[in-house]
Motif scaffolding. Structure first.
Motif, mmCIF file in Angstrom:
data_model
loop_
_atom_site.group_PDB
_atom_site.id
_atom_site.type_symbol
_atom_site.label_atom_id
_atom_site.label_comp_id
_atom_site.label_asym_id
_atom_site.label_seq_id
_atom_site.Cartn_x
_atom_site.Cartn_y
_atom_site.Cartn_z
ATOM 1 N N UNK A 153 0.786 -1.340 -0.006
ATOM 2 C CA UNK A 153 -0.037 0.129 0.048
ATOM 3 C C UNK A 153 0.878 1.246 0.048
ATOM 4 N N UNK A 154 0.257 2.336 -0.429
ATOM 5 C CA UNK A 154 0.958 3.626 -0.365
ATOM 6 C C UNK A 154 -0.072 4.461 0.854
ATOM 7 N N UNK A 155 0.686 4.994 1.642
ATOM 8 C CA UNK A 155 0.214 5.573 2.876
ATOM 9 C C UNK A 155 0.794 6.999 3.096
ATOM 10 N N UNK A 156 0.124 8.078 3.566
ATOM 11 C CA UNK A 156 0.261 9.309 3.871
ATOM 12 C C UNK A 156 0.685 9.242 5.338
ATOM 13 N N UNK A 157 1.896 9.726 5.700
ATOM 14 C CA UNK A 157 2.075 9.773 7.347
ATOM 15 C C UNK A 157 3.039 11.294 7.577
ATOM 16 N N UNK A 158 2.159 12.263 7.879
ATOM 17 C CA UNK A 158 2.653 13.658 8.343
ATOM 18 C C UNK A 158 3.153 14.218 6.915
ATOM 19 N N UNK A 159 4.578 14.477 6.764
ATOM 20 C CA UNK A 159 5.064 14.770 5.634
ATOM 21 C C UNK A 159 5.550 13.881 4.578
ATOM 22 N N UNK A 160 5.222 12.487 4.827
ATOM 23 C CA UNK A 160 5.896 11.376 4.101
ATOM 24 C C UNK A 160 4.966 10.752 3.186
ATOM 25 N N UNK A 161 5.252 10.348 1.989
ATOM 26 C CA UNK A 161 4.475 9.174 1.277
ATOM 27 C C UNK A 161 5.374 7.815 1.572
ATOM 28 N N UNK A 162 4.704 6.732 2.224
ATOM 29 C CA UNK A 162 5.041 5.364 2.361
ATOM 30 C C UNK A 162 4.583 4.304 1.700
ATOM 31 N N UNK A 163 5.657 3.396 1.355
ATOM 32 C CA UNK A 163 4.989 2.315 0.964
ATOM 33 C C UNK A 163 4.895 1.123 2.284
ATOM 34 N N UNK A 193 10.170 4.987 2.650
ATOM 35 C CA UNK A 193 9.933 6.199 2.219
ATOM 36 C C UNK A 193 9.755 6.855 0.768
ATOM 37 N N UNK A 194 8.735 7.080 0.123
ATOM 38 C CA UNK A 194 8.846 7.128 -1.318
ATOM 39 C C UNK A 194 9.145 8.775 -1.527
ATOM 40 N N UNK A 195 8.621 9.563 -1.030
ATOM 41 C CA UNK A 195 8.763 11.169 -1.202
ATOM 42 C C UNK A 195 8.402 11.840 0.308
ATOM 43 N N UNK A 196 9.225 12.823 0.377
ATOM 44 C CA UNK A 196 9.079 13.881 1.604
ATOM 45 C C UNK A 196 8.462 15.063 0.687
ATOM 46 N N UNK A 197 7.447 15.344 1.166
ATOM 47 C CA UNK A 197 6.566 16.431 0.685
ATOM 48 C C UNK A 197 6.814 17.741 1.391
ATOM 49 N N UNK A 198 7.105 18.853 0.781
ATOM 50 C CA UNK A 198 7.213 20.217 1.388
ATOM 51 C C UNK A 198 8.068 20.174 2.541
ATOM 52 N N UNK A 199 9.316 19.853 2.456
ATOM 53 C CA UNK A 199 10.248 19.776 3.627
ATOM 54 C C UNK A 199 10.468 20.673 4.343
ATOM 55 N N UNK A 200 10.529 22.011 3.644
ATOM 56 C CA UNK A 200 10.695 23.264 4.406
ATOM 57 C C UNK A 200 9.655 24.171 4.766
ATOM 58 N N UNK A 201 8.264 23.330 4.600
ATOM 59 C CA UNK A 201 7.084 24.196 4.981
ATOM 60 C C UNK A 201 6.637 23.274 6.231
ATOM 61 N N UNK A 202 5.771 24.286 7.167
ATOM 62 C CA UNK A 202 5.097 23.872 7.980
ATOM 63 C C UNK A 202 3.782 23.186 7.847
ATOM 64 N N UNK A 203 3.710 22.065 6.852
ATOM 65 C CA UNK A 203 2.589 21.635 6.432
ATOM 66 C C UNK A 203 2.719 19.925 6.677
ATOM 67 N N UNK A 204 1.428 19.354 6.400
ATOM 68 C CA UNK A 204 1.601 17.618 6.532
ATOM 69 C C UNK A 204 0.592 17.391 5.391
ATOM 70 N N UNK A 205 0.742 16.103 4.946
ATOM 71 C CA UNK A 205 -0.244 15.490 3.881
ATOM 72 C C UNK A 205 -1.587 15.406 4.543
ATOM 73 N N UNK A 206 -2.508 15.471 3.552
ATOM 74 C CA UNK A 206 -3.970 15.346 3.886
ATOM 75 C C UNK A 206 -4.595 14.382 2.935
ATOM 76 N N UNK A 207 -6.071 14.438 2.452
ATOM 77 C CA UNK A 207 -6.654 13.562 1.739
ATOM 78 C C UNK A 207 -5.956 13.238 0.417
ATOM 79 N N UNK A 208 -6.079 12.095 0.006
ATOM 80 C CA UNK A 208 -5.752 11.835 -1.549
ATOM 81 C C UNK A 208 -6.369 10.460 -1.882
#
Length: 324
Positions: free
Chosen positions: A86-96, A106-121
């Protein structure tokens, strides 16, 4: 540049859809969301955002299982052709994750320099993963989300080669997504704006354009609660949108062509979070919920299933992520 056109609503009375709703899960979670029905196994996968658990619920038996990661999850989607992965979102990371071996990558780190995290997908008809971000702020994962900021978030897609494409920035809180049956429309929710948007969609390229407001909670007479926001979303085979109304204790079916609310389903939990179609014929609507900090509800945090008296109400299969 995006052009917005608002559809005015002219009705007042909203009928309740003829349906049966019952609790489907034998367990409850703190903040359930991200449901995905896998027709191969008959399992409904979902997450507990606060506890950091991925769940499956067997829709034919009382059996269920969970995979613990860390708090801050938002979705879990099977990977096409890869059993138990499965692919799963966890805070700032896309995981398998591999459910069988418990391997996590970890597949990708999203917006590493911003105070954001992943939401719906969700995945589009080509198997690309679309997801939004939201402001992290001082959010604690021991409680339901409650801190948001305007304009700091974005909408992205991830293709099979792990290439990230920015679809739109300057957003606040992207949630539920859906695509029309003919693959020419992309629907998405902007929860802070309390709106549902429709874009023209190119299935080949994944490009979106010509944004239109389909439903605005500020203008709808069916939205009586000032804190109620649109959250998760799915679509049926008639291209009608189904929206989980967070803090609204209901699900709504709307016509995106007119903006009209066609009917509602009252739910047992004020924090109704998301929904998806499932069952052998995709005539069952599964609804996730969360526990409310201020209102004690016996069944909050459970998954509910909804069936309908109208035989023509039916959804379609969820799409897995296509990953090389």
């Amino acid at each position: 540049m995006y052009h917005f056109e608002s559809i005015k609503l002219t009705f007042i009375m909203i009928p309740e859809l003829r349906h049966k709703i019952e609790r489907a899960s034998t367990y409850s979670v703190f903040f359930g969301s991200g449901p995905h029905y896998d027709e191969r196994s008959g399992r409904l996968y979902h997450i507990d955002q606060i506890a950091g658990d991925c769940y499956y619920m067997d829709t034919k038996t009382p059996a269920f299982g969970k995979f613990h990661l860390e708090p801050g999850l938002s979705f879990i989607i099977p990977i096409k052709g890869q059993e138990n992965k499965f692919i799963v979102s966890q805070q700032k990371k896309l995981l398998t994750i591999d459910w069988a071996t418990k391997e996590v990558n970890c597949v990708q780190l999203i917006e590493p320099s911003k105070p954001t995290h992943l939401n719906d997908g969700k995945c589009d008809p080509k198997g690309r993963l679309w997801f939004g971000t939201m402001w992290f702020g001082t959010l604690k994962w021991t409680q339901a989300p409650g801190l948001f900021a305007f304009g700091l978030s974005a909408l992205y897609s991830l293709d099979s080669a792990s290439h990230i494409s920015l679809k739109r920035d300057g957003l606040s809180l992207i949630n539920g997504m859906a695509w029309s049956k003919d693959k020419t429309k992309y629907f998405v929710i902007e929860s802070i704006e309390r709106q549902v948007w429709a874009y023209d969609y190119d299935n080949h390229t994944g490009n979106i354009s010509n944004c239109k407001i389909v439903l605005d909670y500020h203008e709808s007479p069916g939205i009586l609660n000032s804190v109620e926001v649109p959250d998760g979303m799915t679509i049926d085979l008639h291209d009608k949108l189904w929206i989980a109304s967070y803090k609204g204790k209901k699900v709504m079916r709307i016509d995106p062509e007119t903006g009209k609310i066609l009917g509602i389903i009252k739910t047992p939990a004020i924090s109704t979070t998301s929904l998806t179609w499932g069952g052998s014929d995709f005539r069952t609507l599964y609804v996730t919920t969360a526990k409310d900090e201020f209102v004690a509800e016996a069944e909050a945090g459970s998954i509910f299933k909804v069936t309908f008296e109208q035989e023509n109400i039916r959804g379609s299969a969820n799409r897995p992520f296509k990953f090389k």
